[in-house]
Design a protein around this motif. Structure first.
Motif, PDB file in Angstrom:
ATOM      1  N   ALA A  25       0.833  -1.207   0.000  1.00  0.00           N
ATOM      2  CA  ALA A  25       0.000   0.000   0.000  1.00  0.00           C
ATOM      3  C   ALA A  25       0.863   1.251   0.000  1.00  0.00           C
ATOM      4  CB  ALA A  25      -0.934  -0.008   1.211  1.00  0.00           C
ATOM      5  N   GLN A  26       1.961   1.228   0.738  1.00  0.00           N
ATOM      6  CA  GLN A  26       2.847   2.385   0.784  1.00  0.00           C
ATOM      7  C   GLN A  26       3.513   2.599  -0.575  1.00  0.00           C
ATOM      8  OE1 GLN A  26       5.997   2.068   3.652  1.00  0.00           O
ATOM      9  NE2 GLN A  26       6.417   4.256   3.619  1.00  0.00           N
ATOM     10  N   ARG A  27       3.946   1.506  -1.223  1.00  0.00           N
ATOM     11  CA  ARG A  27       4.553   1.637  -2.554  1.00  0.00           C
ATOM     12  C   ARG A  27       3.545   2.177  -3.558  1.00  0.00           C
ATOM     13  NH1 ARG A  27       7.158  -3.266  -1.138  1.00  0.00           N
ATOM     14  NH2 ARG A  27       5.515  -4.470  -2.135  1.00  0.00           N
ATOM     15  N   ASP A  28       2.304   1.660  -3.510  1.00  0.00           N
ATOM     16  CA  ASP A  28       1.272   2.144  -4.426  1.00  0.00           C
ATOM     17  C   ASP A  28       0.996   3.622  -4.202  1.00  0.00           C
ATOM     18  OD1 ASP A  28       1.096  -0.406  -5.413  1.00  0.00           O
ATOM     19  OD2 ASP A  28      -0.759  -0.908  -4.339  1.00  0.00           O
ATOM     20  N   TYR A  29       0.854   4.019  -2.943  1.00  0.00           N
ATOM     21  CA  TYR A  29       0.583   5.424  -2.632  1.00  0.00           C
ATOM     22  C   TYR A  29       1.738   6.303  -3.076  1.00  0.00           C
ATOM     23  CZ  TYR A  29      -0.102   9.706  -0.032  1.00  0.00           C
ATOM     24  OH  TYR A  29      -0.224  11.033   0.306  1.00  0.00           O
ATOM     25  N   LYS A  30       2.962   5.836  -2.826  1.00  0.00           N
ATOM     26  CA  LYS A  30       4.141   6.625  -3.201  1.00  0.00           C
ATOM     27  C   LYS A  30       4.207   6.786  -4.715  1.00  0.00           C
ATOM     28  CE  LYS A  30       8.942   6.923  -1.774  1.00  0.00           C
ATOM     29  NZ  LYS A  30      10.041   6.229  -1.107  1.00  0.00           N
ATOM     30  N   ALA A  31       3.923   5.710  -5.461  1.00  0.00           N
ATOM     31  CA  ALA A  31       3.947   5.784  -6.928  1.00  0.00           C
ATOM     32  C   ALA A  31       2.865   6.732  -7.438  1.00  0.00           C
ATOM     33  CB  ALA A  31       3.757   4.396  -7.522  1.00  0.00           C
ATOM     34  N   GLU A  32       1.661   6.642  -6.871  1.00  0.00           N
ATOM     35  CA  GLU A  32       0.589   7.546  -7.282  1.00  0.00           C
ATOM     36  C   GLU A  32       0.929   8.997  -6.957  1.00  0.00           C
ATOM     37  OE1 GLU A  32      -2.990   6.253  -5.432  1.00  0.00           O
ATOM     38  OE2 GLU A  32      -3.049   4.352  -6.512  1.00  0.00           O
ATOM     39  N   ARG A  33       1.507   9.214  -5.786  1.00  0.00           N
ATOM     40  CA  ARG A  33       1.863  10.578  -5.374  1.00  0.00           C
ATOM     41  C   ARG A  33       2.956  11.147  -6.255  1.00  0.00           C
ATOM     42  NH1 ARG A  33       0.164  15.126  -3.720  1.00  0.00           N
ATOM     43  NH2 ARG A  33       1.471  16.157  -2.200  1.00  0.00           N
ATOM     44  N   GLU A  34       3.959  10.328  -6.592  1.00  0.00           N
ATOM     45  CA  GLU A  34       5.021  10.795  -7.482  1.00  0.00           C
ATOM     46  C   GLU A  34       4.470  11.092  -8.874  1.00  0.00           C
ATOM     47  OE1 GLU A  34       8.051   7.836  -7.356  1.00  0.00           O
ATOM     48  OE2 GLU A  34       8.782   8.469  -5.387  1.00  0.00           O
ATOM     49  N   ALA A  35       3.561  10.268  -9.365  1.00  0.00           N
ATOM     50  CA  ALA A  35       2.943  10.513 -10.674  1.00  0.00           C
ATOM     51  C   ALA A  35       2.120  11.798 -10.631  1.00  0.00           C
ATOM     52  CB  ALA A  35       2.071   9.332 -11.073  1.00  0.00           C
ATOM     53  N   GLU A  36       1.434  12.013  -9.519  1.00  0.00           N
ATOM     54  CA  GLU A  36       0.626  13.218  -9.381  1.00  0.00           C
ATOM     55  C   GLU A  36       1.506  14.464  -9.339  1.00  0.00           C
ATOM     56  OE1 GLU A  36      -1.920  15.069  -5.764  1.00  0.00           O
ATOM     57  OE2 GLU A  36      -2.417  13.010  -6.314  1.00  0.00           O
ATOM     58  N   LEU A  37       2.628  14.372  -8.650  1.00  0.00           N
ATOM     59  CA  LEU A  37       3.519  15.525  -8.561  1.00  0.00           C
ATOM     60  C   LEU A  37       4.267  15.776  -9.863  1.00  0.00           C
ATOM     61  CD1 LEU A  37       4.989  15.061  -4.977  1.00  0.00           C
ATOM     62  CD2 LEU A  37       3.288  16.721  -5.727  1.00  0.00           C
ATOM     63  N   SER A  38       4.507  14.738 -10.634  1.00  0.00           N
ATOM     64  CA  SER A  38       5.242  14.914 -11.881  1.00  0.00           C
ATOM     65  C   SER A  38       4.351  15.415 -13.019  1.00  0.00           C
ATOM     66  CB  SER A  38       5.911  13.602 -12.285  1.00  0.00           C
ATOM     67  OG  SER A  38       4.929  12.640 -12.619  1.00  0.00           O
ATOM     68  N   GLU A  39       3.037  15.448 -12.815  1.00  0.00           N
ATOM     69  CA  GLU A  39       2.126  15.909 -13.864  1.00  0.00           C
ATOM     70  C   GLU A  39       2.326  17.386 -14.180  1.00  0.00           C
ATOM     71  OE1 GLU A  39      -1.807  15.003 -12.658  1.00  0.00           O
ATOM     72  OE2 GLU A  39      -1.594  12.868 -13.013  1.00  0.00           O
ATOM     73  N   GLY A  40       2.676  18.166 -13.230  1.00  0.00           N
ATOM     74  CA  GLY A  40       2.880  19.591 -13.467  1.00  0.00           C
ATOM     75  C   GLY A  40       2.530  20.363 -12.220  1.00  0.00           C
ATOM     76  N   PRO A  41       2.686  21.663 -12.303  1.00  0.00           N
ATOM     77  CA  PRO A  41       2.402  22.465 -11.109  1.00  0.00           C
ATOM     78  C   PRO A  41       0.912  22.437 -10.768  1.00  0.00           C
ATOM     79  CG  PRO A  41       2.788  23.886 -12.994  1.00  0.00           C
ATOM     80  CD  PRO A  41       3.096  22.484 -13.439  1.00  0.00           C
TER      81      PRO A  41
END
Length: 97
Positions: A47-63
């Protein structure tokens, strides 16, 4: 005396059997607890890996932009600043489009 010895031996055998059963039960319980803790830890890590991956993808989308940004831009574009010579200030006039 023989009967007393036989009864004592039977009681020792029964006590030994229950002691052995209890020790086996504790071993099994400890093993099950370790397995459960391991499975729970694996689920938490996943769950932590999934959340971290989703959060990183969300942050890399743009400002991150403000939700009301377009609304504010529309409202500001409907206004016009005019210089008032009597007061020496700029006055906002709302334009109707």
């Amino acid at each position: 005396m023989e009967i007393f010895g036989i009864i004592l031996l039977m009681n020792l055998c029964i006590f030994g059997y229950f002691t052995y059963s209890f020790i086996q039960f504790r071993k099994n319980e400890k093993y099950r607890t370790q397995e459960l803790n391991h499975k729970v830890q694996c689920l938490l890590d996943q769950a932590q890996r999934d959340y971290k991956a989703e959060r990183e993808a969300e942050l890399s989308e743009g400002p991150v932009t403000n939700v009301f940004r377009e609304h504010v831009i529309d409202e500001i574009s409907k206004q016009r600043l005019i210089y008032d010579e009597t007061t020496g200030r700029y006055i906002r006039l709302r334009q109707i489009k």
